[in-house]
Design an enzyme around this catalytic site. Sequence first.
Site, short mmCIF file in Angstrom:
data_model
loop_
_atom_site.label_atom_id
_atom_site.label_comp_id
_atom_site.label_asym_id
_atom_site.label_seq_id
_atom_site.Cartn_x
_atom_site.Cartn_y
_atom_site.Cartn_z
N LYS A 221 -2.52 -2.02 -3.11
CA LYS A 221 -3.58 -1.18 -2.52
C LYS A 221 -3.19 0.28 -2.70
O LYS A 221 -2.49 0.85 -1.88
CB LYS A 221 -3.76 -1.51 -1.04
CG LYS A 221 -4.74 -0.61 -0.32
CD LYS A 221 -5.18 -1.19 1.00
CE LYS A 221 -6.02 -0.19 1.76
NZ LYS A 221 -6.71 -0.77 2.91
N GLU B 230 0.83 -1.21 0.00
CA GLU B 230 0.00 0.00 0.00
C GLU B 230 0.86 1.27 0.00
O GLU B 230 1.28 1.74 1.05
CB GLU B 230 -0.93 0.02 1.22
CG GLU B 230 -1.81 1.27 1.25
CD GLU B 230 -2.80 1.31 2.41
OE1 GLU B 230 -2.82 0.38 3.23
OE2 GLU B 230 -3.56 2.28 2.48
P1 13P Z 1 -9.39 4.22 4.01
O1 13P Z 1 -10.26 3.44 3.07
O2 13P Z 1 -10.16 4.89 5.12
O3 13P Z 1 -8.45 5.13 3.29
O4 13P Z 1 -8.51 3.16 4.78
C1 13P Z 1 -7.93 2.15 4.07
C2 13P Z 1 -6.68 1.77 4.72
O5 13P Z 1 -6.51 0.66 5.11
C3 13P Z 1 -5.64 2.80 4.87
O6 13P Z 1 -4.45 2.18 5.21
#
Ligand code: 13P
Length: 343
Positions: A221, A179
């Site tokens: 992600k 991510e």
């Molecule tokens: P949000 O969808 O609130 O951005 O959170 C996703 C997430 O896991 C951020 O690390």
Amino acid sequence: MTLDRARLEETARAMVAEGKGILAADESNATMTKRLEAVGVESTAESRRFFRGLMFTAKGAADHISGVIMYDETFRQTTADGTPFPELLTQEGILPGIKVDTGAKPLAGFPQETVTEGLDGLRDRLRDYRELGARFAKWRAVIRIDTGLPTRGCLEANAHALARYAALCQEAGIVPIVEPEVLMDGEHTIDRSEEVTAAVLHTVFDRLAEQRVLLEGIVLKPNMLLSGYDCPVQAGVEEVAERTLACFRRVVPAAVPGIAFLSGGQSDDRAAAHLSAMNTIGGVPWELTFSYGRALVGAPLRVWSRDNSKVAEAQAALLHRARCNAAGRRGEYSESMEHEPVA
Ligand code: 13P
């Protein structure tokens, strides 16, 4: 140690299975405290356990949710009858996931930028989580856009850490969610979002290759390409969808099985609409789904607000959001779904 490639690939594909997405319920205690206090609830280990348990026991969640990301505290908590949460989810057919980074910390020498930490001791922690039932993990790098930011130093430090984390996960038989989040806070245009997101993804995939990460065994992600939330000109849903896919086509290898977007502070309906518009366009080599935190957890939290007579109503609110996003995952979300009865 040789990788169990088949298991990694199978898990990654299950995480982005047709019609399903991921529930990000892995807020750290500090973040969850902010969220709970915003709805008037005192944050304690018990209130956090109760609310997470409310979501995890919502009947029918597994129809739309492939996996749940948890924070360490939650991963070790149980239902009222003593069933550990990872075990409960596994019984329901939902993959248990664990956030393993220890947070974004100031990056020395780079004012206003952060590097995500947590590599020290990670091999041992992953082994323990795996024994407790974890099938996948998450690590979030945070990239901020501002005048002169992000710097190359920040991109490199974060991409390197993400790649080292991903390699350690795969060694442990755990699928890494990779991510790299480019924040959409600020006045920047969607052009700037595109420029920065492309640079971040290029750097991340270079580092993943250098660290010999199996791309078939990860889930990416990322953020969507949006106009900064304070930008006076806001791109519409179609433009966001087209530009996000165009950018990702150039940068994300086809071997990656799926892209599970974060919601990043978008409104609930926008998060569903953007995902739906991308799936309507389609024609991409990866599954396109959601791994939403706020856009899934916010609604049930507001309904519950520590009123235990509203547990069923809060579960219905979660399922409604899950249904809307699962429809988006198939390209079938429409605004009219927001007016359907929630229960
Ligand atoms: P949000 O969808 O609130 O951005 O959170 C996703 C997430 O896991 C951020 O690390």
